[in-house]
Design a protein around this motif. Structure first.
Motif, PDB file in Angstrom:
ATOM      1  N   PHE A 109       0.922  -1.067  -0.112  1.00  0.00           N
ATOM      2  CA  PHE A 109      -0.035   0.047  -0.082  1.00  0.00           C
ATOM      3  C   PHE A 109       0.930   1.314  -0.100  1.00  0.00           C
ATOM      4  O   PHE A 109       0.597   2.325  -0.577  1.00  0.00           O
ATOM      5  CB  PHE A 109      -1.053   0.040   1.295  1.00  0.00           C
TER       6      PHE A 109
ATOM      7  N   ASP B  32      -8.564   1.875  -2.675  1.00  0.00           N
ATOM      8  CA  ASP B  32      -7.393   2.608  -2.077  1.00  0.00           C
ATOM      9  C   ASP B  32      -6.867   3.786  -2.812  1.00  0.00           C
ATOM     10  O   ASP B  32      -6.933   5.075  -2.748  1.00  0.00           O
ATOM     11  CB  ASP B  32      -6.255   1.804  -1.795  1.00  0.00           C
TER      12      ASP B  32
ATOM     13  N   THR C  89      -5.830   4.312   2.972  1.00  0.00           N
ATOM     14  CA  THR C  89      -5.411   3.229   3.461  1.00  0.00           C
ATOM     15  C   THR C  89      -6.354   2.726   4.392  1.00  0.00           C
ATOM     16  O   THR C  89      -6.529   1.247   4.548  1.00  0.00           O
ATOM     17  CB  THR C  89      -4.068   3.313   3.874  1.00  0.00           C
TER      18      THR C  89
ATOM     19  N   ALA D 138       0.220   1.779   8.566  1.00  0.00           N
ATOM     20  CA  ALA D 138      -0.006   3.008   7.927  1.00  0.00           C
ATOM     21  C   ALA D 138       0.567   4.294   8.499  1.00  0.00           C
ATOM     22  O   ALA D 138       1.145   5.359   7.632  1.00  0.00           O
ATOM     23  CB  ALA D 138      -1.258   3.129   7.494  1.00  0.00           C
TER      24      ALA D 138
END
Length: 236
Positions: free
Chosen positions: A64, A141, A165, A206
């Motif tokens: 991500f 996302d 995220t 994240a």
């Protein structure tokens, strides 16, 4: 941008793609091992320990971070292209595992059929469940990331990085654990504990990776002399 700069940007994109695909494929191969991370003490939710997670979750946050970086620097199209390539690679790895599992081991093989099946037999189910979840999560996302990027005119990088995220990681965690529970990989009494554990772990990572995103975006903008909302357009 000079031809030399475009060649360098294309090369970096390919390296990022290699890291992305490796992280995605490996996470699907190792997901059957679980560990206990205990940052807040012994906590349970719905009768299940809150912080039991699969080791397959370890490379996932990196994917991500990479797609957010690619979205920021190379644009939405190249980010979606990377996700699609990763999904194809994962499905191909699943096919290889299925063929390898069918091939009988010789008597002197250090890894016999039973051990190989025990370690890898669930991987195709894991890959299938993961890919369905991941397909939704990553495209969501990227869509949310670019929605916030357009809304803020390229400012507030931390906002789009984390908000995109958070939602996508919840969708990914919920969907993949639901599918694996339906496939009898997990039991229903573990369901919510695993979902919440996976989601909180991904949210924590994240938040922690936000400074790294700022750092890499800064390096890109400085090296390629990009304006705040400018993206690098690659030929293909």
């Amino acid at each position: 941008m000079t031809i030399k700069d475009k060649q360098l940007a294309d090369q970096i994109y390919r390296y990022l793609g290699a890291l992305f695909i490796t992280s995605l494929v490996v996470s699907n191969l190792i997901f059957q091992k679980f560990f206990y991370w205990n940052p807040f003490g012994d906590v349970t939710v719905f009768g299940s320990s809150l912080f039991i997670v699969s080791v397959g979750i370890l490379p996932y946050p990196l994917t991500f971070l990479i797609t957010d970086l690619v979205s920021e620097i190379y644009g939405r199209k190249k980010a979606n292209q990377m996700v699609t390539t990763g999904i194809v690679a994962s499905l191909f790895s699943m096919a290889i595992i299925l063929v390898a599992d069918l091939a009988p081991a010789i008597p002197g093989s250090k890894i016999d059929d039973e051990t190989f099946t025990k370690v890898f037999a669930l991987s195709p189910l894991g890959v299938l469940a993961s890919m369905i979840a991941y397909l939704f999560a990553q495209y969501i996302d990227i869509s949310i990331y670019h929605f916030w990027k357009k809304l803020t005119h390229g400012k507030q990088l931390w906002l789009r990085n984390n908000f995109s995220t958070f939602l996508s990681q919840f969708i990914d965690s919920f969907t993949v654990i639901l599918l694996l529970t339906l496939f009898d990989v997990f039991t229903w009494d573990m369901f919510w504990g695993l979902v919440v554990s996976a989601f909180l772990f991904k949210v924590l990572v994240a938040v922690l990776d936000t400074p790294f995103l700022y750092f890499f975006v800064y390096l890109f903008r400085r090296r390629f002399k990009l304006a705040l909302d400018e993206e690098i357009k690659l030929a293909v």
